[in-house]
Design an enzyme around this catalytic site. Structure first.
Site, PDB file in Angstrom:
ATOM      1  CE1 TYR A  66      -7.885  10.628  -9.716  1.00  0.00           C
ATOM      2  CE2 TYR A  66      -8.636  12.290 -11.272  1.00  0.00           C
ATOM      3  CZ  TYR A  66      -7.944  11.128 -11.001  1.00  0.00           C
ATOM      4  OH  TYR A  66      -7.294  10.466 -12.017  1.00  0.00           O
ATOM      5  CB  THR A 104      -8.860   2.010 -16.813  1.00  0.00           C
ATOM      6  OG1 THR A 104      -9.669   3.010 -16.184  1.00  0.00           O
ATOM      7  CG2 THR A 104      -7.693   2.657 -17.525  1.00  0.00           C
ATOM      8  CE  LYS A 109      -4.406  11.271 -10.270  1.00  0.00           C
ATOM      9  NZ  LYS A 109      -3.348  10.225 -10.313  1.00  0.00           N
ATOM     10  CG  ASP A 126      -1.829   1.165   1.356  1.00  0.00           C
ATOM     11  OD1 ASP A 126      -1.630   2.160   0.635  1.00  0.00           O
ATOM     12  OD2 ASP A 126      -2.750   1.100   2.185  1.00  0.00           O
ATOM     13  CB  VAL A 127       1.770   3.795  -2.563  1.00  0.00           C
ATOM     14  CG1 VAL A 127       2.270   2.811  -3.599  1.00  0.00           C
ATOM     15  CG2 VAL A 127       0.399   4.351  -2.913  1.00  0.00           C
ATOM     16  CG  ASN A 176      -0.446   3.801 -12.529  1.00  0.00           C
ATOM     17  OD1 ASN A 176      -1.050   4.580 -13.271  1.00  0.00           O
ATOM     18  ND2 ASN A 176      -1.003   2.683 -12.085  1.00  0.00           N
TER      19      ASN A 176
END
Length: 291
Positions: A170, A205, A174, A73-74, A100
């Protein structure tokens, strides 16, 4: 008519990390790197997806390229350290990172944002990228110092540049990644480690499959994309491969759109997903949801 493919190879002896490499864009980036000879380490939170992705990547690997995976888990710094340590095993070095891993959530007007959900998305996208950069950097610097190529690639979004109403944290996260990349490019320029980011537009995706093709939201994407279509994960992977390799040796601090021209117009219209549930007055903060 399909464009001719460039000659394969060119990443022999490279070692790379792709976070969020179990699905979608991450899997495509890892496959592209391995196909050209890189020893790729992918990570993600779901082992079953990593196992499936590794099999796909292994099948297309060429020029000595290979793949391994680490469940991680980043947003957990210790997990990121484990990923970096594992990536050093195949070659003893690290040449490239594609940060990513990320995601969204908590869609709605700003005045209805939940603090915990907003923070979760910020942590996933911004802190996840920071932790990956922090622990990869000493090894990227070492690679560059030895005369090898070294590159860090962040994954932004058109939403970090063009307004996307109701996307909550979000968009903020970003945009944060983009500024992090630019600052890192400036700070570490003397080391010859390069920092760039990719801004995908609407890409086909697993996540975007949740938007019905007959919906007004999907139509708004297509109408605001000059090329009138949806991108594929491989479109992002081709640029990631270029930025990871020696062909981009004089490119740093750049945020590059891969969006069919979408950034020339405006973001998508998700209001139809929310008006039915909230009502226009609630969305414009003219009354509370409970009123």
């Amino acid at each position: 008519m399909n464009a001719p493919k460039r000659p394969s190879g060119g990443l022999e002896g490279y070692a790379a990390i792709v976070t969020g490499g179990g699905t979608g864009i991450g899997k495509a980036c890892a496959a592209e790197l391995a196909a050209d000879g890189a020893a790729v380490t992918i990570c993600g939170r779901t082992e079953s997806k990593l196992v499936e992705a590794a099999a796909v990547i292994e099948a297309v690997a060429g020029h000595g390229g290979r793949v391994q995976y680490v469940v991680a888990d980043v947003t957990d710094e210790a997990h990121v350290q484990r990923v970096v340590e594992a990536a050093l095993v195949p070659t003893g070095a690290l040449n490239s990172v594609v940060a990513n891993a990320g995601g969204g959530g908590g869609m709605g007007p700003m005045h209805l944002q939940n603090a915990a959900e907003f923070t979760r998305v910020l942590h996933l996208n911004v802190l996840g990228t920071l932790f990956t950069m922090k622990h990869a950097l000493p090894h990227l610097v070492a690679a560059a110092s030895s005369g090898a190529d070294a590159s860090f690639i962040g994954m932004s979004s058109i939403a970090g540049h063009v307004t996307h109403p109701y996307f909550g944290a979000y968009t903020v996260s970003k945009a944060g990644i983009e500024e992090m990349i630019r600052n890192a490019a400036d700070e570490y320029g003397p080391t010859r480690v390069r920092f760039n980011a990719i801004r995908p537009g609407f890409i086909s995706t697993e996540i975007m499959e949740g938007i019905p093709r007959e919906s007004a939201v999907y139509t708004s994407y297509i109408e605001n994309t000059p090329m009138q279509d949806v991108g594929e994960p491989e479109d992002i992977a081709h640029l990631a491969r270029f930025l990871a390799g020696p062909e981009s040796r004089w490119i740093t601090g750049q945020i590059i759109n891969v969006d069919g021209g979408h950034a020339l117009r405006r973001g998508p219209d998700f209001s139809s997903f929310l008006v039915g549930a909230l009502g226009v007055d609630v969305m414009l903060a003219k009354r509370t949801p409970s009123a």
